[in-house]
Design an enzyme around this catalytic site. Structure first.
Site, PDB file in Angstrom:
ATOM      1  N   GLU A 234      -6.973 -12.716   1.299  1.00 53.70           N
ATOM      2  CA  GLU A 234      -6.516 -13.464   2.473  1.00 53.70           C
ATOM      3  C   GLU A 234      -5.571 -12.541   3.229  1.00 53.70           C
ATOM      4  OE1 GLU A 234      -3.672 -17.050   3.929  1.00 53.70           O
ATOM      5  OE2 GLU A 234      -4.590 -17.300   1.945  1.00 53.70           O
ATOM      6  N   CYS A 268       0.511 -16.479   8.325  1.00 60.70           N
ATOM      7  CA  CYS A 268      -0.760 -15.830   8.647  1.00 60.70           C
ATOM      8  C   CYS A 268      -1.540 -16.649   9.664  1.00 60.70           C
ATOM      9  CB  CYS A 268      -1.587 -15.623   7.382  1.00 60.70           C
ATOM     10  SG  CYS A 268      -1.904 -17.128   6.450  1.00 60.70           S
TER      11      CYS A 268
END
Length: 468
Positions: A234, A268
């Site tokens: 990720e 993020c």
């Protein structure tokens, strides 16, 4: 070999607050070996036993959330008003994954045929290495550790040097909940070379990494000489929002400021690009300014603070560099007057929320991950131009569309290149939906029933009755 001392620097004061010992060469051998021995025993426990342990551990984390919240604020600078919510949300996610585990981990039957029994069993992969970040240490870790343990794997955790106690607290909670010794191990390390050496250990069967694209590529490269090892990444984001002309401008402004500035923009999936229909652009900018006037930048231990410091001097320099680049290339700073923005505390890594207008894709603030409290706003003529610009990125984690016309929003979502697309929401990984990055934002997935896939391998059983 001398032991390296890893020092955690407070982003609030830029002074040392914690130290930990790094890995030794002996640790690089013993940790995977211990994980393998623990796995051989733990994989034979029943799912109900594992569920009981996970349930007790989540309960303990919930009970300790105030203590953990203080550590989060001290170590990475998030305002204390919000830190406990991370732990509570992590527990909620874990409880959802726990709830769906009986169905997700059950056998899959083959076609019925007299005299035969065929089924597919879900087998744990083995020792799992989880490398997790400082910005949401509990939220990112729970996505992997809960399905990993429920599936029957042993786990090796490496927290960020910025938040070293997060891994230790998780290990303690699971130990107190009855998890056998060795099933979770924690190590500290500031060296990419040591991490790569751990990844290359033949006992490691899966690596889960959350962090930057550059470090994700390094993790993938370290694993590339082994066929059997799996890698789940990720990585970064440059998540766009598109505000259509039919919205309630004030409401949209409040939501988008929160999505861009929460956690000092260090998410993020925070909003890092805003495209606004030209018909409401000026009104929207004015509304953003009004919202920012009510924000307070300052001491994260003050319960009235909305925005604390960014995590490091280097991060602050990156954010300021993106702002300077934009201004040099023609953007305008439209940030409203706000006393707390003008006079932050002197010692920490404080970056004021900044509103930029007249931005273009020639500016790094619209193309590179900023990871800071910056809101760049760009005019667009119509839906088609907005979607084209949203997709003009190496990243594809999340994207959001803001509109009263839900049907139109749903239609536009089909053309957006991102793993998660929102209408009238942002910055929210839902536990029942897969969390997955497209393009350079990652590979593999967490959360939902699909979040278990990387932690299991399939084994087919084909049994024929013995002839009578």
């Amino acid at each position: 070999m001398s032991v390296e001392i890893i020092t955690t620097i407070s982003p609030i004061t830029n002074r040392p607050i914690l130290t930990r010992n790094s890995l030794t060469d002996a640790d690089l051998q013993s940790i995977p070996a211990t994980a393998t021995r623990a796995f051989e025993s733990y994989r034979r426990t029943s799912l109900s036993e594992r569920q009981s342990i996970v349930k007790r551990a989540l309960k303990l984390l919930k009970e300790r959330q105030d203590e953990l919240a203080k550590e989060i604020t001290q170590q990475m600078g998030r305002p204390i008003a919000y830190s406990a919510k991370e732990v509570a949300t992590a527990v909620m996610r874990g409880e959802y994954l726990l709830k769906i585990s009986p169905e997700v981990l059950s056998d899959t039957l083959g076609e019925a045929e007299k005299g035969f029994k065929r089924y597919i069993k879900k087998i744990p992969v083995g020792p799992v290495l989880i490398l997790f970040p400082w910005n949401y240490p509990y939220l990112t870790l729970v996505n992997s550790i809960v399905p990993a343990l429920l599936a029957g794997n042993s786990v090796i955790l490496k927290p960020s040097p910025q938040t070293p106690t997060s891994g230790e607290q998780i290990q303690q909670a699971f130990s107190d909940a009855g998890l056998p010794e060795g099933v979770i191990q924690v190590f500290h390390c500031g060296s990419l070379t040591q991490i790569e050496a751990m990844i290359r250990s033949p006992q490691i069967q899966l690596v889960c990494f959350t962090g930057s694209v550059a470090n994700g590529l390094a993790v993938q490269k370290a694993a590339s000489d082994r066929v059997g090892i799996r890698v789940c990444l990720e990585l970064g984001g440059k998540d766009p929002a598109y505000v259509r002309c039919d919205v309630d401008v004030q409401w949209a402004a409040e939501e988008i400021v929160d999505g861009a500035v929460f956690n000092s923009g260090q998410s993020c999936c925070s909003i890092e690009r805003v495209y606004v229909d030209e018909k409401i652009h000026d009104q929207f900018v004015s509304a953003i300014q009004g919202v920012l006037k009510g924000y307070k930048l300052g001491d994260p231990f003050d319960t009235k603070t909305h925005v604390g410091p960014v995590v490091s001097k280097r991060s602050a320099e990156t954010v300021r560099g993106h702002i300077k680049d934009a201004l040099r290339k023609g953007a305008k700073d439209a940030t409203p007057a706000n006393e707390s923005f003008q006079s932050p505390l002197p010692d920490g890594n404080y970056v004021a929320p900044t509103l930029l207008i007249d931005v273009t894709h020639e500016m790094s603030v619209m193309t590179e991950e900023t990871f800071g409290p910056v809101i760049p706003v760009m005019k667009v003529k119509n839906d088609a131009e907005a979607i084209e610009l949203m997709n003009e990125s190496q990243f594809g984690l999340t994207a959001s569309i803001w509109t009263r016309d839900i049907d139109k929003g749903h239609e536009l979502m089909e053309d957006v290149e991102a793993g998660t697309v929102f209408v009238n929401r942002c910055d929210y990984p839902s536990p029942d939906l897969a969390w997955i990055g497209w393009k350079d934002s990652g590979k593999g997935q967490t959360l939902s029933k699909f979040g278990f896939d990387q932690f299991i391998k399939l084994k087919s059983y084909h049994i024929k009755d013995y002839p009578k």
